[in-house]
Design an enzyme around this catalytic site. Structure first.
Site, PDB file in Angstrom:
ATOM      1  N   SER A   1      -2.863  -8.169   3.968  1.00 52.30           N
ATOM      2  CA  SER A   1      -3.530  -9.750   3.822  1.00 52.30           C
ATOM      3  C   SER A   1      -4.124 -10.175   5.352  1.00 52.30           C
ATOM      4  O   SER A   1      -3.833  -9.555   6.230  1.00 52.30           O
ATOM      5  CB  SER A   1      -2.280 -10.841   3.417  1.00 52.30           C
ATOM      6  OG  SER A   1      -1.694 -10.088   2.404  1.00 52.30           O
TER       7      SER A   1
HETATM    8  N1  SAM Z   1       2.428  -7.452   2.800  1.00 49.25           N
HETATM    9  C1  SAM Z   1       1.641  -6.246   2.807  1.00 49.25           C
HETATM   10  C2  SAM Z   1       1.413  -6.078   4.139  1.00 49.25           C
HETATM   11  O1  SAM Z   1       1.306  -6.751   5.007  1.00 49.25           O
HETATM   12  O2  SAM Z   1       0.413  -5.133   4.306  1.00 49.25           O
HETATM   13  C3  SAM Z   1       0.325  -6.456   1.846  1.00 49.25           C
HETATM   14  C4  SAM Z   1       0.969  -6.199   0.278  1.00 49.25           C
HETATM   15  S1  SAM Z   1      -0.491  -5.778  -0.738  1.00 49.25           S
HETATM   16  C5  SAM Z   1      -1.384  -7.470  -0.963  1.00 49.25           C
HETATM   17  C6  SAM Z   1       0.420  -5.924  -2.265  1.00 49.25           C
HETATM   18  C7  SAM Z   1       1.396  -5.123  -2.405  1.00 49.25           C
HETATM   19  O3  SAM Z   1       2.153  -5.310  -3.639  1.00 49.25           O
HETATM   20  C8  SAM Z   1       0.611  -3.585  -2.806  1.00 49.25           C
HETATM   21  O4  SAM Z   1       0.928  -2.702  -1.783  1.00 49.25           O
HETATM   22  C9  SAM Z   1       1.271  -3.315  -4.317  1.00 49.25           C
HETATM   23  O5  SAM Z   1       1.305  -2.060  -4.556  1.00 49.25           O
HETATM   24  C10 SAM Z   1       2.680  -4.033  -4.141  1.00 49.25           C
HETATM   25  N2  SAM Z   1       3.330  -4.440  -5.466  1.00 49.25           N
HETATM   26  C11 SAM Z   1       2.531  -4.645  -6.502  1.00 49.25           C
HETATM   27  N3  SAM Z   1       3.426  -4.830  -7.648  1.00 49.25           N
HETATM   28  C12 SAM Z   1       4.493  -4.419  -6.849  1.00 49.25           C
HETATM   29  C13 SAM Z   1       5.979  -4.473  -7.624  1.00 49.25           C
HETATM   30  N4  SAM Z   1       6.162  -4.722  -8.739  1.00 49.25           N
HETATM   31  N5  SAM Z   1       6.972  -3.904  -6.878  1.00 49.25           N
HETATM   32  C14 SAM Z   1       6.686  -3.777  -5.528  1.00 49.25           C
HETATM   33  N6  SAM Z   1       5.476  -3.635  -5.110  1.00 49.25           N
HETATM   34  C15 SAM Z   1       4.437  -4.146  -5.817  1.00 49.25           C
END
Ligand code: SAM
Length: 212
Positions: free
Chosen positions: A61
């Site tokens: 993000s």
């Molecule tokens: N906070 C992260 C960073 O600092 O890099 C960015 C996160 S990214 C915007 C969203 C993440 O949520 C992705 O890696 C995606 O694979 C994960 N995600 C989506 N659905 C999920 C779930 N049900 N459980 C765990 N992770 C999930």
């Protein structure tokens, strides 16, 4: 590339002028090397004011959004936090700088493994990582004083609300697949208090209590 200088500039130009003022949050941003969480081909724009790709169609993000979400959890240092969506692990590191314990769940194996390695290399000993569906939370270590979901959902997963402590705070982007609002839920003895922190755009939260 002078990452130290760029990191300082990110805090001065992107965070402080937009109202981020919690000294613990600002100190964490001054310290965590964002470049370690970014693929090498994007290093030249590591400290840009925007999200960046991290592989598997996922993103790290925008720094300001990471700061806004962290600040509104109002962390003081003693908390146990659950993060859903480890991604690169950058947000995890920011929170790990502030609190006692952070538990983080990622559903994509390659991202989870890379984030774990990066966090270990940087010396974080208060982080536990898990591969799985974060919409179900991580019951074993609940209740959590704060929960952060870094992917977008249509509604807040019930399991996460259950695993939140009384007086705990949960922040999550709520909306459709294209645009969302950043919503903070505060769990009170009698019900939930919600606060809207405005528009945002996240990748979808996929899983049992998310998008199918
Ligand atoms: N906070 C992260 C960073 O600092 O890099 C960015 C996160 S990214 C915007 C969203 C993440 O949520 C992705 O890696 C995606 O694979 C994960 N995600 C989506 N659905 C999920 C779930 N049900 N459980 C765990 N992770 C999930």
């Amino acid at each position: 590339m002078n990452f130290v200088q760029e990191r300082k500039r990110m805090v001065e130009e992107q965070l402080i002028p937009r109202g981020i003022k919690d000294s613990l949050v600002l100190a964490a941003f001054r310290k965590v090397p964002r470049e370690r969480f970014i693929p090498r081909e994007h290093w030249y724009e590591t400290y840009g004011d925007f999200p960046l790709p991290i592989g598997e169609e996922q993103t790290i993000s925008q720094p300001y959004i990471v700061a806004l979400m962290t600040e509104n959890l109002k962390l003081k240092g003693e908390e146990r936090v659950l993060e859903i969506g480890t991604g690169s692990g950058y947000q995890t590191a920011i929170i790990a700088e502030i609190v006692k314990e952070i538990y983080t769940v990622e559903r994509i194996v390659s991202l989870a493994q890379r984030a774990k390695k990066t966090l270990e290399e940087l010396g974080y000993t208060n982080v536990e990582t898990k591969i799985g569906d974060g919409t179900e939370g991580w019951e074993k270590f609940s209740p959590y004083d704060a929960i952060m979901v870094t992917a977008a959902a249509a509604r807040v997963p019930e399991s996460l609300l259950k695993q939140l402590a009384i007086n705990g705070r949960l922040i999550i982007p709520i909306g459709n697949l294209y645009s969302q609002e950043l919503i903070l839920y505060q769990k009170k003895k009698r019900g939930l208090k919600t606060t809207n922190y405005g528009g945002c755009r996240f990748v979808p939260l996929k899983g049992k209590e998310g998008w199918r």
